[in-house]
Design a protein around this motif. Structure first.
Motif, PDB file in Angstrom:
ATOM      1  N   ASP A  21      13.484  -6.537  16.504  1.00 26.73           N
ATOM      2  CA  ASP A  21      14.603  -7.268  15.909  1.00 26.73           C
ATOM      3  C   ASP A  21      15.061  -6.541  14.650  1.00 26.73           C
ATOM      4  OD1 ASP A  21      16.448  -9.106  15.041  1.00 26.73           O
ATOM      5  OD2 ASP A  21      14.998 -10.703  14.648  1.00 26.73           O
ATOM      6  N   TRP A  22      15.639  -5.372  14.860  1.00 29.32           N
ATOM      7  CA  TRP A  22      15.974  -4.483  13.746  1.00 29.32           C
ATOM      8  C   TRP A  22      16.980  -5.103  12.780  1.00 29.32           C
ATOM      9  CZ3 TRP A  22      11.824  -2.431  14.491  1.00 29.32           C
ATOM     10  CH2 TRP A  22      11.426  -1.831  15.679  1.00 29.32           C
ATOM     11  N   GLU A  23      17.815  -6.005  13.245  1.00 28.67           N
ATOM     12  CA  GLU A  23      18.802  -6.640  12.368  1.00 28.67           C
ATOM     13  C   GLU A  23      18.134  -7.476  11.272  1.00 28.67           C
ATOM     14  OE1 GLU A  23      22.057  -5.921  12.432  1.00 28.67           O
ATOM     15  OE2 GLU A  23      21.473  -4.512  14.010  1.00 28.67           O
ATOM     16  N   HIS A  24      16.921  -7.967  11.516  1.00 25.16           N
ATOM     17  CA  HIS A  24      16.228  -8.801  10.539  1.00 25.16           C
ATOM     18  C   HIS A  24      15.106  -8.050   9.812  1.00 25.16           C
ATOM     19  CE1 HIS A  24      18.177 -11.907  13.035  1.00 25.16           C
ATOM     20  NE2 HIS A  24      18.418 -12.400  11.834  1.00 25.16           N
ATOM     21  N   LEU A  25      14.958  -6.757  10.065  1.00 24.46           N
ATOM     22  CA  LEU A  25      13.903  -5.978   9.434  1.00 24.46           C
ATOM     23  C   LEU A  25      13.999  -6.029   7.909  1.00 24.46           C
ATOM     24  CD1 LEU A  25      11.472  -4.116   9.972  1.00 24.46           C
ATOM     25  CD2 LEU A  25      13.081  -2.188   9.967  1.00 24.46           C
ATOM     26  N   GLY A  26      15.212  -6.046   7.383  1.00 17.88           N
ATOM     27  CA  GLY A  26      15.425  -6.095   5.936  1.00 17.88           C
ATOM     28  C   GLY A  26      14.921  -7.370   5.282  1.00 17.88           C
ATOM     29  N   HIS A  27      14.657  -8.388   6.076  1.00 18.35           N
ATOM     30  CA  HIS A  27      14.072  -9.617   5.535  1.00 18.35           C
ATOM     31  C   HIS A  27      12.620  -9.368   5.117  1.00 18.35           C
ATOM     32  CE1 HIS A  27      13.344 -13.895   5.023  1.00 18.35           C
ATOM     33  NE2 HIS A  27      12.287 -13.794   5.811  1.00 18.35           N
ATOM     34  N   PHE A  28      11.985  -8.386   5.736  1.00 19.87           N
ATOM     35  CA  PHE A  28      10.568  -8.107   5.509  1.00 19.87           C
ATOM     36  C   PHE A  28      10.308  -6.799   4.760  1.00 19.87           C
ATOM     37  CE2 PHE A  28      10.972 -10.622   9.386  1.00 19.87           C
ATOM     38  CZ  PHE A  28      10.177 -11.710   9.072  1.00 19.87           C
ATOM     39  N   VAL A  29      11.267  -5.890   4.782  1.00 23.38           N
ATOM     40  CA  VAL A  29      11.056  -4.549   4.235  1.00 23.38           C
ATOM     41  C   VAL A  29      12.067  -4.289   3.118  1.00 23.38           C
ATOM     42  CG1 VAL A  29      11.051  -2.085   4.798  1.00 23.38           C
ATOM     43  CG2 VAL A  29      10.182  -3.741   6.464  1.00 23.38           C
ATOM     44  N   HIS A  30      11.582  -3.800   1.990  1.00 24.53           N
ATOM     45  CA  HIS A  30      12.431  -3.513   0.835  1.00 24.53           C
ATOM     46  C   HIS A  30      13.403  -2.375   1.174  1.00 24.53           C
ATOM     47  CE1 HIS A  30      13.558  -2.299  -3.234  1.00 24.53           C
ATOM     48  NE2 HIS A  30      13.153  -3.520  -3.601  1.00 24.53           N
ATOM     49  N   GLN A  32      14.271   0.094  -0.465  1.00 18.17           N
ATOM     50  CA  GLN A  32      13.802   1.390  -0.948  1.00 18.17           C
ATOM     51  C   GLN A  32      12.359   1.641  -0.519  1.00 18.17           C
ATOM     52  OE1 GLN A  32      14.478   1.033  -5.144  1.00 18.17           O
ATOM     53  NE2 GLN A  32      16.697   1.016  -4.906  1.00 18.17           N
ATOM     54  N   VAL A  33      12.026   1.254   0.707  1.00 19.72           N
ATOM     55  CA  VAL A  33      10.666   1.377   1.214  1.00 19.72           C
ATOM     56  C   VAL A  33      10.202   2.833   1.200  1.00 19.72           C
ATOM     57  CG1 VAL A  33      11.392   1.526   3.637  1.00 19.72           C
ATOM     58  CG2 VAL A  33       9.104   0.710   3.103  1.00 19.72           C
ATOM     59  N   ALA A  39       9.801   8.412   0.055  1.00 19.78           N
ATOM     60  CA  ALA A  39      10.903   7.454   0.099  1.00 19.78           C
ATOM     61  C   ALA A  39      11.702   7.669   1.382  1.00 19.78           C
ATOM     62  CB  ALA A  39      11.798   7.621  -1.120  1.00 19.78           C
ATOM     63  N   VAL A  40      11.758   6.639   2.231  1.00 18.12           N
ATOM     64  CA  VAL A  40      12.511   6.753   3.487  1.00 18.12           C
ATOM     65  C   VAL A  40      13.653   5.756   3.539  1.00 18.12           C
ATOM     66  CG1 VAL A  40      10.583   7.688   4.817  1.00 18.12           C
ATOM     67  CG2 VAL A  40      10.910   5.213   4.724  1.00 18.12           C
ATOM     68  N   GLY A  41      13.608   4.735   2.690  1.00 14.60           N
ATOM     69  CA  GLY A  41      14.641   3.708   2.707  1.00 14.60           C
ATOM     70  C   GLY A  41      14.567   2.882   3.978  1.00 14.60           C
ATOM     71  N   LEU A  42      15.257   1.766   3.970  1.00 15.68           N
ATOM     72  CA  LEU A  42      15.229   0.860   5.117  1.00 15.68           C
ATOM     73  C   LEU A  42      15.763   1.527   6.384  1.00 15.68           C
ATOM     74  CD1 LEU A  42      14.618  -1.916   6.257  1.00 15.68           C
ATOM     75  CD2 LEU A  42      16.856  -2.679   5.425  1.00 15.68           C
ATOM     76  N   ALA A  43      16.829   2.301   6.259  1.00 13.88           N
ATOM     77  CA  ALA A  43      17.410   2.969   7.432  1.00 13.88           C
ATOM     78  C   ALA A  43      16.430   3.978   8.032  1.00 13.88           C
ATOM     79  CB  ALA A  43      18.724   3.651   7.077  1.00 13.88           C
ATOM     80  N   GLY A  44      15.746   4.731   7.178  1.00 13.70           N
ATOM     81  CA  GLY A  44      14.768   5.700   7.668  1.00 13.70           C
ATOM     82  C   GLY A  44      13.566   5.033   8.297  1.00 13.70           C
ATOM     83  N   TYR A  45      13.124   3.923   7.712  1.00 12.38           N
ATOM     84  CA  TYR A  45      11.995   3.175   8.253  1.00 12.38           C
ATOM     85  C   TYR A  45      12.345   2.606   9.625  1.00 12.38           C
ATOM     86  CZ  TYR A  45       7.919   0.067   8.141  1.00 12.38           C
ATOM     87  OH  TYR A  45       6.736  -0.564   8.411  1.00 12.38           O
ATOM     88  N   ARG A  46      13.546   2.054   9.724  1.00  6.87           N
ATOM     89  CA  ARG A  46      14.016   1.515  11.006  1.00  6.87           C
ATOM     90  C   ARG A  46      14.099   2.625  12.050  1.00  6.87           C
ATOM     91  NH1 ARG A  46      19.546  -1.960  12.232  1.00  6.87           N
ATOM     92  NH2 ARG A  46      19.533  -1.591  14.482  1.00  6.87           N
ATOM     93  N   ALA A  47      14.642   3.771  11.680  1.00 11.72           N
ATOM     94  CA  ALA A  47      14.757   4.894  12.616  1.00 11.72           C
ATOM     95  C   ALA A  47      13.373   5.339  13.096  1.00 11.72           C
ATOM     96  CB  ALA A  47      15.502   6.054  11.966  1.00 11.72           C
TER      97      ALA A  47
END
Length: 88
Positions: A21-30, A32-33, A39-47
């Motif tokens: 559920d990648w659309e809600h990943l930001g609810h759990f992950v900062h 600037q993760v 540093a990968v950021g939310l987009a990099g972590y999702r990828a």
């Protein structure tokens, strides 16, 4: 957060991963993760997660052990998977 709230939050994160559920990943992950001190950021972590699920079609995160002592949480995850090809 209480211990129970923190544990529930983490279990929600694992559920989010397992549902992909990648659309809600930001609810759990900062936003600037960091991952392994990079540093990968939310987009990099999702990828990274999307790649993992593509390369390991039967990937499921199973919580084997969970310890919540706010603000710290520790978990041992269990995997029994079959990657498509060479992985790591």
């Amino acid at each position: 957060m209480t211990r129970i709230e923190l544990a529930d939050f983490y279990q929600g994160y694992i559920d989010c991963l397992n549902r992909q559920d990648w659309e809600h990943l930001g609810h759990f992950v900062h936003p600037q993760v960091t991952y392994n001190a990079t540093a990968v950021g939310l987009a990099g972590y999702r990828a990274m997660l999307e790649r993992d699920f593509r390369e390991i079609p039967d990937l499921v995160f199973r919580i084997q052990l969970l310890v919540a002592d706010p603000p710290t949480i520790a978990s041992r995850l269990n995997f029994n998977v079959s990657p498509r090809g060479e992985f790591f």
